[in-house]
Write a protein that holds these residues in place. Structure first.
Motif, PDB file in Angstrom:
ATOM      1  N   ASP A  61       0.731  -1.288  -0.209  1.00  0.00           N
ATOM      2  CA  ASP A  61      -0.088   0.117   0.103  1.00  0.00           C
ATOM      3  C   ASP A  61       0.831   1.260   0.009  1.00  0.00           C
ATOM      4  O   ASP A  61       2.050   1.300   0.209  1.00  0.00           O
ATOM      5  CB  ASP A  61      -1.215   0.193   1.213  1.00  0.00           C
ATOM      6  CG  ASP A  61      -0.413  -0.230   2.593  1.00  0.00           C
ATOM      7  OD1 ASP A  61       0.584   0.630   2.598  1.00  0.00           O
ATOM      8  OD2 ASP A  61      -0.738  -0.780   3.399  1.00  0.00           O
ATOM      9  N   SER A  62       0.168   2.433  -0.544  1.00  0.00           N
ATOM     10  CA  SER A  62       1.111   3.586  -0.615  1.00  0.00           C
ATOM     11  C   SER A  62       1.611   4.139   0.875  1.00  0.00           C
ATOM     12  O   SER A  62       2.832   4.542   0.723  1.00  0.00           O
ATOM     13  CB  SER A  62       0.123   4.589  -1.046  1.00  0.00           C
ATOM     14  OG  SER A  62      -1.114   4.837  -0.158  1.00  0.00           O
ATOM     15  N   ASN A  63       1.205   3.931   1.880  1.00  0.00           N
ATOM     16  CA  ASN A  63       1.525   4.150   3.234  1.00  0.00           C
ATOM     17  C   ASN A  63       2.841   3.724   3.474  1.00  0.00           C
ATOM     18  O   ASN A  63       3.838   4.058   4.088  1.00  0.00           O
ATOM     19  CB  ASN A  63       0.591   3.946   4.508  1.00  0.00           C
ATOM     20  CG  ASN A  63      -0.579   4.774   4.457  1.00  0.00           C
ATOM     21  OD1 ASN A  63      -0.174   5.779   3.789  1.00  0.00           O
ATOM     22  ND2 ASN A  63      -1.544   4.517   4.707  1.00  0.00           N
ATOM     23  N   LEU A  64       3.105   2.082   3.024  1.00  0.00           N
ATOM     24  CA  LEU A  64       4.144   1.320   3.182  1.00  0.00           C
ATOM     25  C   LEU A  64       5.226   1.769   2.281  1.00  0.00           C
ATOM     26  O   LEU A  64       6.841   1.964   2.612  1.00  0.00           O
ATOM     27  CB  LEU A  64       4.122  -0.040   3.189  1.00  0.00           C
ATOM     28  CG  LEU A  64       5.151  -1.109   3.516  1.00  0.00           C
ATOM     29  CD1 LEU A  64       5.951  -0.596   4.872  1.00  0.00           C
ATOM     30  CD2 LEU A  64       4.760  -2.461   3.436  1.00  0.00           C
ATOM     31  N   MET A  66       5.737   4.969   1.444  1.00  0.00           N
ATOM     32  CA  MET A  66       6.184   6.335   1.955  1.00  0.00           C
ATOM     33  C   MET A  66       7.227   5.850   2.981  1.00  0.00           C
ATOM     34  O   MET A  66       7.809   6.656   3.180  1.00  0.00           O
ATOM     35  CB  MET A  66       4.746   7.045   2.184  1.00  0.00           C
ATOM     36  CG  MET A  66       3.974   7.555   1.086  1.00  0.00           C
ATOM     37  SD  MET A  66       2.673   8.653   1.667  1.00  0.00           S
ATOM     38  CE  MET A  66       3.387   9.860   2.585  1.00  0.00           C
ATOM     39  N   ASP A  67       6.729   5.073   3.836  1.00  0.00           N
ATOM     40  CA  ASP A  67       7.609   4.903   4.950  1.00  0.00           C
ATOM     41  C   ASP A  67       8.887   4.207   4.410  1.00  0.00           C
ATOM     42  O   ASP A  67      10.107   4.585   4.966  1.00  0.00           O
ATOM     43  CB  ASP A  67       6.900   3.581   5.971  1.00  0.00           C
ATOM     44  CG  ASP A  67       5.727   4.172   6.553  1.00  0.00           C
ATOM     45  OD1 ASP A  67       5.657   5.452   6.422  1.00  0.00           O
ATOM     46  OD2 ASP A  67       4.975   3.198   7.162  1.00  0.00           O
TER      47      ASP A  67
END
Length: 296
Positions: A61-64, A66-67
């Motif tokens: 997912d986009s959050n991972l 970004m992380d």
């Protein structure tokens, strides 16, 4: 007179052949939908058949993503080609900044404009937590790939975990295999992979010892969005392409092998031979494909 004409004709023919080969090598055809897999079992079937798959059902997912890009190691990533700090460069008076000195300690050059951070001690504790989250997401395909063999997961280990980037102006890698023995390599693009920014190019079917020289598939380029899980058999001949855009192309790479067949499984001569084999297979298979297309 006739001898001179023969020499000129031979040189012209050789030049034409080299030009044709160069044009064929320059064709960057995308990996087609037959290598895309919605499920892990479908991905294993793709790996058996072509040696590569994009596992759409495991996309991060986009959050991972970004992380991952927010990791300390990622923040130190080169964004352009670094000046050489070799002895000869110092003698020429090339000035190296402290920032570049730190980058060179962290990042290893593999080809012009291609940098790798591959030693685990270069990732801090927070970075490792992020990388462990990524590995948890990709693990299902790793597990099923090795369990397809009689040995199951016995002796399987992660042989490599790295963060890499191809900066603007980077060049093509030489064709190569990650291992002579059966293993699994996984690439997770952290930006969209395109033909222009140097997505990985693979010779489909080359993981098999019986790979036909006359295959009409040729080399295919991975074109996939950030967070994709691109898996390929370590025996597949491939290369990273040069980056012709104005932004870097970062990615994570995980490699898994068995202790009895550690990578790379071949010496310098074998690597040179694989490079030549990859180039020949790419050119010949594309030429065959063009002939076949012309006959339809």
């Amino acid at each position: 007179m006739h001898r001179h004409l023969a020499i000129v004709a031979t040189a012209a023919a050789a030049g034409g052949t080299l030009y044709a080969c160069h044009k064929l090598e320059g064709q960057l055809r995308p990996l087609d939908s037959s290598c895309a897999a919605k499920t892990v079992p479908a991905a294993i079937n793709c790996l058996k058949k072509s040696g590569v798959t994009v596992v759409e059902g495991l996309r991060l997912d986009s959050n991972l993503v970004m992380d991952t890009m927010g990791m300390k190691a990622a923040e130190s990533m080169p964004t352009k080609k670094l000046k050489s700090s070799s002895g000869s460069s110092r003698r020429r008076g090339v000035t190296i900044s402290k920032e570049q000195e730190q980058q060179e300690k962290m990042w290893r050059l593999s080809a012009i404009g291609r940098y790798h951070c591959r030693d685990e001690d270069k990732f801090d504790a927070n970075d490792m937590k992020v990388l462990e989250r990524v590995e948890k997401e990709i693990w299902p395909v790793v597990d099923e790939f090795f369990r397809a063999e009689e040995e199951g997961m016995e002796g399987v280990y992660r042989s490599e975990m790295q963060l890499m980037t191809a900066v603007p102006g980077s060049t093509h890698q030489a064709w190569h295999k990650d291992n002579r023995g059966r293993g699994l390599s996984i690439i997770v693009p952290l930006v969209d992979f395109t033909a222009e920014n140097g997505g990985t190019q693979l010779l489909l079917g080359s993981h098999e010892s019986s790979c036909p020289v006359g295959s009409d598939q040729g080399a295919k380029v991975v074109i996939a969005p950030a967070g994709s899980v691109v898996a390929y058999d370590s025996r597949t001949i491939h290369r990273g392409l040069g980056n012709d855009t104005k932004k870097g192309r970062p990615a994570l790479i995980f490699c898994y092998d068995r202790e009895r067949t550690p990578p790379p499984g071949t010496g310098t001569a074998g690597s040179i031979g694989t490079g030549l084999q990859g180039r020949v297979l790419d050119i010949v298979s594309k030429a065959v494909g063009q002939v076949a297309a012309g006959g339809d």
